[in-house]
Scaffold this motif. Structure first.
Motif, mmCIF file in Angstrom:
data_model
loop_
_atom_site.group_PDB
_atom_site.id
_atom_site.type_symbol
_atom_site.label_atom_id
_atom_site.label_comp_id
_atom_site.label_asym_id
_atom_site.label_seq_id
_atom_site.Cartn_x
_atom_site.Cartn_y
_atom_site.Cartn_z
ATOM 1 N N LYS A 199 9.893 2.919 2.522
ATOM 2 C CA LYS A 199 8.464 2.280 2.977
ATOM 3 C C LYS A 199 8.244 0.970 2.535
ATOM 4 N N SER A 216 12.440 5.722 -2.198
ATOM 5 C CA SER A 216 11.382 5.256 -0.897
ATOM 6 C C SER A 216 11.914 4.591 0.192
ATOM 7 N N ARG A 265 0.976 -1.267 0.040
ATOM 8 C CA ARG A 265 0.004 0.093 -0.127
ATOM 9 C C ARG A 265 0.896 1.323 0.009
ATOM 10 N N ARG A 266 1.916 1.214 0.705
ATOM 11 C CA ARG A 266 2.693 2.317 0.922
ATOM 12 C C ARG A 266 3.483 2.683 -0.330
ATOM 13 N N GLU A 304 2.856 1.848 -3.327
ATOM 14 C CA GLU A 304 1.859 1.906 -4.359
ATOM 15 C C GLU A 304 1.413 3.663 -4.179
ATOM 16 N N LYS A 305 1.469 4.231 -3.185
ATOM 17 C CA LYS A 305 1.228 5.760 -3.098
ATOM 18 C C LYS A 305 2.099 6.597 -3.454
ATOM 19 N N GLU A 306 3.491 5.915 -3.756
ATOM 20 C CA GLU A 306 4.625 6.461 -4.233
ATOM 21 C C GLU A 306 4.542 6.885 -5.734
ATOM 22 N N GLU A 366 3.622 4.659 -9.628
ATOM 23 C CA GLU A 366 3.212 3.328 -10.482
ATOM 24 C C GLU A 366 4.453 2.287 -10.417
#
Length: 389
Positions: free
Chosen positions: A296, A294, A185-186, A188-190, A192
């Motif tokens: 995350k 990232s 989830r984390r 995916e927020k960053e 594609e």
């Protein structure tokens, strides 16, 4: 049965086809047992080693190959010559190349005893006695009437890939599942997410392109990860071994053993896992992520995507590699042990001294527990000083 000894790496080329044929039927055979890997290893690390490869023939057929070498090591009691595998712990397990490792190793050990004694110890390491070896090494030593000392050597983490992803994930602990799904989830927020896996089948299939563009992405990520500041001298980008890794990658691509995995976030290279693969056995060599993209869970996300893809491809086992088991606890389905078998020469003075030293250390350990002498101290008298792990 007859045994041929070869001492020059160039002389092994004549047995390349036999080597590949036998590796294909070797229980638990892996890329490190291939001639292709040995040639690169010897090119980079042959100094202070003497090659002794034993080719076993039954009538006119080559039935087994036992790669060995003599290494001269310094101990606190003086110089010692060990007869061992040319491996140096680059992978998890090693052994004879044969459909019948026990018979092959027995013939090799009998030959060694009848040939010139240029060793003080026979030291066979990284043996998965409870796995694919299934006790063959121990039985071969006993059949050759060689006394032996068996000790634990290392541990590696396995992932059983003979299941689907949902079954595997359901079998993880609740914390492990939550940690992985949170990473999904984390990240995916960053942006594609793109997962890329490059696994050429080898020159026999017309697929031997090393794809240096992809490999250099792995090197660049390694430099940006913790590996860039590592002083161990064994990371993918470290100048001490970078050329060895590159040469091995080219060899693995020709052989059909290279397995390169990349994760991109919004088109930017974010994480890599580099493996070797042979007949569904996948060995994790190095991995890393770029914290500037990232922090995350990039590594966890890539590991999950890769394992799921391996299950879909029909791979059998993923070996996450020796050591650091606590960092791998969320992933592995079993822990596998490797062992070392040592035989002390009865005519070598240094061997007798080391054997006595080992017995005294064991006595102290048994009498006064690990507070006085640890197992690592007991073995340190003749461990390889340049072991890669």
């Amino acid at each position: 049965m007859s045994v041929i000894e070869l001492n020059e790496i160039e002389g092994l080329k004549a047995y390349h086809a036999d080597w590949n044929r036998l590796l294909a039927v070797t229980p638990g055979g892996n890329f490190f047992q291939s001639l292709d890997w040995l040639q690169v290893y010897w090119q980079h690390f042959h100094e202070k080693q003497y090659l002794r490869v034993l080719v076993i023939r039954d009538a006119d057929e080559v039935t087994g190959i036992v790669p060995l070498c003599i290494q001269r090591l310094k101990t606190k009691f003086g110089s010692c010559r060990i007869l061992t595998y040319p491996f140096d712990d680059w992978g998890s397990f090693y052994g004879p190349v044969s459909a019948n490792p026990e018979k092959t190793l027995t013939a090799a050990l009998n030959f060694i005893q009848q040939s010139q004694r240029d060793w003080d110890l026979i030291d066979l390491r990284c043996v998965d006695s409870n796995g694919f070896d299934d006790g063959a090494t121990e039985r071969a030593l006993e059949a050759a009437n060689l006394s032996l000392k068996k000790t634990s050597w290392n541990q590696t983490a396995y992932v059983d890939l003979s299941q689907n992803w949902d079954e595997y994930l359901a079998g993880r602990s609740g914390k492990a599942r939550q940690t992985y799904l949170r990473s999904e989830r984390r990240v995916e927020k960053e942006g594609e997410i793109e997962f890329l896996r490059y696994r050429p089948r080898g020159e026999n299939f017309g697929e031997s392109d090393p794809r240096w563009d992809l490999y250099e992405v792995c090197e660049e990520i390694a430099r940006k990860s913790w590996q860039g500041d590592s002083t161990t001298g064994t990371t993918l980008s470290h100048e001490n071994v970078a050329q060895y890794f590159r040469d091995t990658h080219e060899s693995a691509a020709r052989f059909g053993a290279a397995d390169l995995n990349l994760l991109y976030v919004s088109g930017q290279p974010a994480a890599f896992i580099y493996n070797y693969v042979f007949q569904g056995l996948v060995f994790s060599l190095r991995m890393g992520f770029d914290p500037s993209v990232s922090n995350k869970g990039l590594g966890r996300l890539l590991m999950g995507r890769m394992l799921r893809n391996s299950m879909e491809r029909g791979d059998r086992i993923y070996d996450i590699g020796p050591g650091s088991l606590d960092a791998k606890k969320y992933w592995y389905t079993s822990v596998e042990n490797s062992y070392r078998y040592v035989h002390y020469s009865s005519v070598s003075k240094i061997a007798k001294v080391l054997q006595i030293s080992n017995r005294i250390a064991n006595w102290y350990r048994d009498r006064f527990s690990n507070d006085v002498v640890s197992q690592s101290q007991i073995s340190s008298d003749f461990e390889h000083p340049t072991s890669q792990h």
